[in-house]
Design a protein around this motif. Sequence first.
Motif, short mmCIF file in Angstrom:
data_model
loop_
_atom_site.label_atom_id
_atom_site.label_comp_id
_atom_site.label_asym_id
_atom_site.label_seq_id
_atom_site.Cartn_x
_atom_site.Cartn_y
_atom_site.Cartn_z
N GLU A 101 0.80 -1.22 0.00
CA GLU A 101 0.00 0.00 0.00
C GLU A 101 0.83 1.27 0.00
OE1 GLU A 101 -0.20 -2.28 2.62
OE2 GLU A 101 -1.84 -3.45 1.80
N THR A 102 2.12 1.20 0.37
CA THR A 102 2.92 2.42 0.51
C THR A 102 3.86 2.69 -0.64
OG1 THR A 102 4.58 1.22 1.80
CG2 THR A 102 2.82 2.31 3.03
N ALA A 103 4.22 1.69 -1.42
CA ALA A 103 5.15 1.90 -2.54
C ALA A 103 4.47 2.72 -3.62
CB ALA A 103 5.61 0.55 -3.10
N THR A 104 5.26 3.49 -4.36
CA THR A 104 4.72 4.31 -5.44
C THR A 104 5.27 3.91 -6.81
OG1 THR A 104 6.45 5.96 -5.08
CG2 THR A 104 4.35 6.30 -3.93
N ASP A 105 6.38 3.15 -6.83
CA ASP A 105 6.97 2.76 -8.10
C ASP A 105 6.31 1.51 -8.66
OD1 ASP A 105 8.10 1.46 -5.91
OD2 ASP A 105 10.07 1.25 -6.81
N THR A 106 6.41 1.32 -9.98
CA THR A 106 5.82 0.15 -10.64
C THR A 106 6.87 -0.80 -11.17
OG1 THR A 106 5.63 1.33 -12.73
CG2 THR A 106 3.71 1.40 -11.25
N THR A 107 8.13 -0.39 -11.15
CA THR A 107 9.23 -1.25 -11.55
C THR A 107 10.48 -0.82 -10.80
OG1 THR A 107 10.43 -2.19 -13.44
CG2 THR A 107 9.89 0.16 -13.55
N GLU A 108 11.35 -1.79 -10.54
CA GLU A 108 12.62 -1.48 -9.88
C GLU A 108 13.62 -2.58 -10.17
OE1 GLU A 108 11.60 -1.13 -5.74
OE2 GLU A 108 11.69 -3.28 -5.45
N GLY A 109 14.88 -2.22 -10.01
CA GLY A 109 15.95 -3.17 -10.25
C GLY A 109 16.44 -3.01 -11.67
N PRO A 110 17.43 -3.76 -12.03
CA PRO A 110 18.10 -4.79 -11.24
C PRO A 110 19.13 -4.21 -10.29
CG PRO A 110 19.03 -4.76 -13.43
CD PRO A 110 17.92 -3.73 -13.42
N GLY A 111 19.68 -5.09 -9.48
CA GLY A 111 20.74 -4.70 -8.54
C GLY A 111 20.23 -3.91 -7.36
N PRO A 112 20.96 -2.84 -6.98
CA PRO A 112 20.63 -2.11 -5.75
C PRO A 112 19.49 -1.12 -5.91
CG PRO A 112 22.57 -1.16 -6.76
CD PRO A 112 22.22 -2.38 -7.58
N ASP A 113 18.88 -1.04 -7.08
CA ASP A 113 17.80 -0.10 -7.34
C ASP A 113 16.50 -0.57 -6.70
OD1 ASP A 113 16.17 1.91 -8.48
OD2 ASP A 113 15.76 0.65 -10.21
#
Length: 182
Positions: A138-150
């Motif tokens: 419920e708190t995240a705002t992004d729809t994609t992340e990564g790879p690695g430390p992102d």
Amino acid sequence: MIDKITFCLRLALIVWVVPTQAQRGGSNPNDCVGSILICGNTNIGLTPNGVGVNEFEEPDNPEPSCLRFGSFAQAWFKVNVETNGTFTFEIQSDDGAADYDFAVFGPTTDCSNLGAAIRCSSTNPQDAGVPALTGLNETATDTTEGPGPDGDGFLRQLEVNAGETYYIIVALAIGSGGFTIN
């Protein structure tokens, strides 16, 4: 695993179904068509075993930007939405260290027309300095992340409608062992 939504269930003895279907040469949870149907607030634990059929060879199934098919053991899940609301889930590795990535597709009608991933996470928890947890919340705002430390491992929840179907692929990127999805 589910917030404000009721899903139908076909969780017929995973421990028995997975080996039996694989032995018969039929579909298995490594393939989209053999995906495990999730419903309710059910915890499902499993250890992915193999890669399965490459669904991303289909013309209407572009490979997710955060996953490379065939590189990791994987499992597929299917969610049939019965009421309007929000959809969240959490994936936790059994050992608290293995890195599980995921992509969500939908709404769609079947495995031959998944379309582009609407959520995709391949954050490496160790590189990012975050726990080995991932999913939609419920708190995240992004729809994609990564790879690695992102990223932090979590993506924005889905607003869903009755009658929609979603597919989730979960892949073991680093480490070994199983996971629980809830």
